[in-house]
Enzyme design. Structure first.
Site, PDB file in Angstrom:
ATOM      1  N   PRO A 142     -14.526  26.720  10.498  1.00 23.09           N
ATOM      2  CG  PRO A 142     -15.567  28.807  10.890  1.00 23.09           C
ATOM      3  CD  PRO A 142     -14.407  27.922  11.305  1.00 23.09           C
ATOM      4  CD  GLU A 257     -14.505  12.661  17.589  1.00 27.40           C
ATOM      5  OE1 GLU A 257     -15.560  13.355  17.372  1.00 27.40           O
ATOM      6  OE2 GLU A 257     -13.480  12.966  17.740  1.00 27.40           O
TER       7      GLU A 257
END
Length: 398
Positions: A142, A257
């Site tokens: 977060p 990725e």
């Protein structure tokens, strides 16, 4: 007299010398499966506010979407990365964001093939390839976003293994995954060039793990979750690769990725551009079709040029990856350019459809394209992160 550009055979806007007849056959096979099994259901997931059910992953595994470039001994098809590219592009062309099979086959599974012990590979790879087991990679936190140096999740040694504590967020497939690769700090090397990170394989559900869904607009059918690890006990065998080497492995994996996400964004941009051109050619006005207006032709020409340049560049990066020499800077550039262009195509798709671009079935599709494209410029490293990484590496060119 206006020049005429001959169309490229098949469903591609641009010629692709990277592929041969076998890849075109695979493209037709994968496309037929997606059209028959996924396309109709996908719209229903979005309308119902649900995500891809587990049985769909099993069907995808049976159809070969999850095993194209995995070794045969682990249940794979034994192909190379071009086979995986075909699957990624067919998903993107249909905007099937709820079934991102590449997250499993081309982002998660390579962690195991490169770093896993023999027992870990045997236990997990065949089940991941078949779709019996759903996987997730938990990196983002977060407070830190894409900054791996700022990871706070810890894994401390205890008798018999490790105790895992921390919070991961925006984990794709995180709520339904039975296997989660987690990056955690195993030493106090905070702020150093190579922080003391290690990778762990967490089998879920397990005591100490809480999972909460994250509601979102972009890529709405993709299940996304926050994961909380509270004194989650892992056996010593859960360690993936040598302890303390996680940062180096992650840097390598993130290159792939970003290429995968660039491939997806590029194929989505081309599909949306083709649909937009068709709309402008068919849409009648008092003065003719939309495509008859010079300003609109200029807008479409610019986007076509961007897509053409991106296509050549992304395919170059695919070739470099096949040869084992993909430059991380180029992977970041591919992800940045392809995703930003996809967002530009989607935004123009809303604008040029007028009132239909924001209402009714057409508007739902157009606005969803825009929301999904916005997510593309954020996940896997935001455009700002890509620019910072590229810019920070430029002195190396001198």
């Amino acid at each position: 007299m206006d020049g005429i550009i001959a169309p490229v055979p098949g469903n591609q806007i641009f010629a692709r010398p990277l592929f041969d007849a076998s890849h075109q056959a695979l493209r037709s096979e994968i496309g037929a499966f997606l059209d028959a099994e996924i396309v109709g259901a996908h719209e229903g997931w979005i309308e119902a506010g649900t995500t891809c059910p587990p049985e769909i992953w099993a069907r995808a595994g049976a159809a070969g979407l999850l095993r194209r470039n995995l070794a045969v001994r682990y249940g794979g098809a034994g192909g190379d990365f071009r086979d995986a590219v075909v699957v990624i592009e067919e998903l993107a062309a249909r905007r099937l964001s709820g079934l991102p099979s590449f997250l499993q086959s081309d982002i998660l599974m390579p962690f195991l093939t490169r770093l896993g012990r023999a027992d870990q590979k045997a236990a997990y790879l065949p089940r991941l390839a078949s779709g019996e087991l759903l996987g997730a990679v938990a990196l983002t936190e977060p407070h830190s976003g894409s900054d791996l140096h700022a990871i706070r999740t810890t894994a401390k040694r205890v008798p018999g293994g490790f105790e895992l504590n921390g919070v991961k967020t925006h984990v794709s497939n995180g709520r339904g995954a039975g296997l989660i690769i987690v990056a955690a700090r195993t030493s106090e090397a905070a702020g150093q060039a190579t922080p003391g990170l290690s990778l762990f394989v967490v089998e879920a559900p397990c005591p100490g793990l809480q999972r909460s869904p994250i509601d979102k607009v972009g890529m709405a059918a993709l299940e996304t979750a926050e994961l909380r690890f509270d004194r989650c006990l892992l056996p010593g065998t859960a360690l993936l690769g040598p302890e303390g080497m996680g940062f180096i492995y992650l840097m390598t994996s993130l290159v792939i990725e970003r290429l995968v996400l660039a491939i997806y964004a590029q194929a989505a941009a081309e599909a949306q551009l083709r649909a937009l051109i068709a709309h402008c050619d068919a849409r009648k006005t008092a003065a003719g079709t939309l495509l008859g207006f010079q300003h609109i032709r200029f807008q479409l020409a610019d986007l076509f040029g961007d897509c053409a340049a991106n296509r050549t560049f992304v395919d170059h990066c695919i070739g470099d990856h096949l040869a084992g020499r993909l430059d991380p800077r180029l992977a970041c550039t591919a992800k940045l350019r392809a995703s930003e262009t996809q967002k530009q195509v989607a935004a123009l798709g809303v604008q040029l459809r007028g009132a239909d671009g924001v209402g009714g079935p057409v508007g739902k599709r157009a606005m969803r394209d825009l929301a999904d494209a916005s997510a593309q410029t954020i996940w896997g490293g935001s455009s700002e992160i890509m620019r910072d990484l590229i810019g920070g590496s430029l002195a190396n060119l001198l």
